[in-house]
Scaffold this motif. Structure first.
Motif, short mmCIF file in Angstrom:
data_model
loop_
_atom_site.label_atom_id
_atom_site.label_comp_id
_atom_site.label_asym_id
_atom_site.label_seq_id
_atom_site.Cartn_x
_atom_site.Cartn_y
_atom_site.Cartn_z
N GLU A 115 0.81 -1.21 0.00
CA GLU A 115 0.00 0.00 0.00
C GLU A 115 0.85 1.26 0.00
O GLU A 115 1.93 1.27 0.59
N HIS B 261 -8.20 -4.83 -0.28
CA HIS B 261 -7.31 -4.74 0.89
C HIS B 261 -6.38 -3.52 0.77
O HIS B 261 -6.31 -2.69 1.67
N HIS C 55 -6.23 0.33 2.80
CA HIS C 55 -5.04 0.86 3.47
C HIS C 55 -4.84 2.35 3.18
O HIS C 55 -4.12 3.02 3.91
N GLU D 238 -3.41 -4.28 9.89
CA GLU D 238 -3.50 -5.39 8.94
C GLU D 238 -4.71 -6.28 9.20
O GLU D 238 -5.36 -6.75 8.26
N TYR E 196 -2.60 -10.70 10.91
CA TYR E 196 -3.58 -10.56 9.81
C TYR E 196 -4.83 -11.38 10.13
O TYR E 196 -5.92 -10.84 10.25
#
Ligand SMILES: [Zn+2]
Length: 603
Positions: A264, A299, A303, A333, A403
């Motif tokens: 990211e 995802h 971020h 995360e 995660y």
């Protein structure tokens, strides 16, 4: 009175594609009179491992008024130039042959750079603006173009630019060093598509040979995800987060035969995707892996808010020279992993059934690791640099993923907040509060990060729900998230099933050369009790040869019942060893989520 800071000039040239070499020159107009110090980052934000990018610098030289300036190396990534009066020009040649989202890569087909691999930082001048020129682009198969979220400037020198083609040189501007290295750059002749989400410009760039790539389908789907996330954080304004730093958001995807990964950045992301996961024109049904690719997109885009602007205090600002320890990666995360899949559901990419299947898999993954009883996600976050990013054959027994367990903590807190507030609030409200308090003005003001212990208070203030007990048990302790109980109140049944009917040794195997290796031996499992070790090479079970594939292993075990004892021959350090293993019943390893109403409606 504030002095105007002089810009640092950078020049990037992909001069040797065959040898994978970039030449990078930096010019410092007013070097430190005591001797200018320059350094390259030891790591890249978002990937928590010391990588020592400076090891790829092959040559470094310095000049001042055309006289050579001596450089002294002072640590792994730092040099000090001798004092000089006048502009200091430092030139490096960097080897770029790392096809990952974390480094730099150059060949005759394309170039990719992260600033952390190629741009030296001038000590004491981190806040100076940076002007970047990219030139000397190869012309093979047509002129290369540059793709990046770095804001362009028309020209550094209008006279000079009139002499060259319109696409080159390319000029860009960053407000400071941190910004310069937070916009990866792709160059070449990729497939490109553009779209607007909530009125904001987005660009999708695909590098690599992908015949008939259905880029239209991809942009339509990605647009839905982007709009859902923008409206989530800014329901009233619909304002995209990256407009504080860039004119557009850029997805830079490198497509390979087999690979997966993403990193990211504040107005872009670098992705690696497998060719087979992307849809091609005319396909009635997208490939099975397409949802995985969109999950990755979701995802990394999430971020843009959560970790690029809402940050732990330890990242505000980043220290590029060493590890930046925080106990909060479960929040950055883990929560991002929870919302990535949720936004596939909310944007209509997957349906509720697919969503619950994915969630069940995530639960199964966490429950499959005995290490979750030893390490908390707070510890796992702090130790990311030495443990999560340096996994070995024992990791499943020793550590927990911030995660996957972090995602379950997000789920648990979401359900808890909904239930305790009689559905008036959810985790969504907490995310929006984090955005308003910490993220929204991060790059507009002196950005503040979240203190390590501030989360419980923020949840209480936002929703009135007390989660200190959950945080101390799930985050700081090693308790499992009590999803059974939380789901039951939501009318969802959590069921554990066998994935196989075969007896088991509680191991994971992998092929290595012509051998089948025990990749993991789960603690307290059948193989562990029998004395087998990870990395043992299987030879035979009860005298029958184990071929180097999972099917052969399963086939041999299928002759037995749980409780049977088998003789296992293995090679360890080239020595033949024999162990007796009492086979265990197949574990209840697969979590399945069922909506209770569905089950009862069949009655
Ligand atoms: Zn992430």
């Amino acid at each position: 009175m504030e002095m105007k800071l002089k810009p640092i000039l950078y020049n990037l040239v992909p001069f040797d594609p065959a040898g994978h070499h970039f030449k990078v020159t930096m010019t410092i107009a007013d070097p430190d009179p005591k001797g200018q110090i320059v350094s390259l980052p030891a790591w890249i934000p978002g990937s928590y491992l010391i990588r020592d990018f400076a090891r790829q610098i092959e040559t470094i030289t310095a000049k001042c008024r055309s006289a050579k300036v001596p450089l002294t190396k002072t640590d792994n990534h730092t040099w000090r130039a001798a004092p000089c009066t006048g502009s200091l020009v430092i030139s490096i040649v960097v080897y770029a042959w790392d096809l990952s989202v974390r480094g730099a890569h150059l060949d005759e087909a394309h170039g990719f750079v992260n600033g952390t691999s190629v741009f030296l930082c001038a000590k004491g001048k981190e806040a100076n603006p940076c002007l970047l020129t990219i030139e000397g682009l190869p012309n093979r198969g047509g002129a290369w173009r540059v793709y990046t979220s770095l804001p362009p400037v028309l020209s550094l020198n209008a006279e000079k630019s009139r002499l060259v083609s319109r696409s080159e040189p390319a000029h860009y501007r960053a407000n400071n060093y941190d910004e310069l290295v937070d916009h990866p750059i792709e160059m070449g002749r990729p497939q490109v598509a553009r779209f607007k989400a909530c009125g904001a410009e987005h660009e999708m760039v695909f590098t690599g040979l992908i015949p008939n790539l259905d880029i239209k389908r991809i942009t339509q789907d990605v647009k839905k995800i982007c709009e859902a996330q923008i409206r989530f954080f800014e329901p009233e304004t619909g304002l995209a987060p990256f407009l504080d730093s860039a004119l557009k958001y850029v997805f830079l995807t490198t497509v390979v035969g087999d690979g997966y990964g993403g990193l990211e950045h504040r107005a872009s992301t670098a992705l690696i995707a497998a060719r087979k996961d992307l849809p091609v024109i005319g396909q009635a049904k997208a490939p099975a892996g397409y949802a995985t690719f969109l999950g990755l997109v979701s995802h990394e885009y999430f971020h843009t808010w959560n970790v690029k602007r809402i940050k732990p205090a330890a990242f505000a600002p980043y220290n590029f020279a060493r590890e930046n320890h925080t106990s909060l990666l479960w929040l950055f995360e883990g929560f991002t992993s929870y919302y990535d899949e949720l936004f596939l559901l909310r944007s209509g990419i997957v349906d509720k059934k697919d969503y619950l299947t994915a969630l069940g898999k995530q639960i199964s993954t966490v429950w499959a690791t005995p290490g979750r009883h030893k390490q908390s996600v707070a510890q796992s976050s702090f130790d990311a640099w030495t443990r999560y990013y340096k996994q070995d054959e024992n990791s499943a027994n020793a550590i927990v993923s911030y995660y996957s367990k972090g995602a379950l903590i997000a789920l648990g807190l979401d359900l808890k907040i909904r239930q305790d507030s009689a559905e008036r609030f959810s985790l969504d409200d907490v995310m929006r509060a984090l955005w308003q308090q910490f993220g929204k003005n991060f790059y507009r003001a002196v950005g503040q990060g979240i203190a390590e212990k501030a989360f419980v208070k923020l949840v209480r203030e936002t929703t009135g729900v007390e989660v200190s007990d959950e945080i101390s048990r799930w985050v700081d302790g090693t308790d499992d998230v009590e999803l059974n109980k939380l789901f039951a109140r939501q009318g969802i049944e959590l069921i554990w099933q066998n994935s196989t009917t075969l007896p088991t040794m509680n191991v994971r195997v992998r092929k290595q050369g012509d051998q089948l290796i025990l990749a993991q031996v789960l603690e307290h499992g059948a193989a562990h009790r029998g004395g087998l070790s990870a990395l043992d090479a299987l030879v035979a079970i009860d005298g029958l040869k184990v071929e180097p594939n999972q099917a052969s292993f399963d086939q041999l075990l299928s002759a037995y019942q749980p409780g049977d004892r088998v003789e296992v021959h293995v090679f360890r350090r080239d020595e033949l060893r024999q162990f007796t293993v009492e086979l265990a019943p197949p574990p209840l390893s697969d979590c399945v989520l069922k909506v209770a109403a569905e089950a009862s409606s069949r009655a």
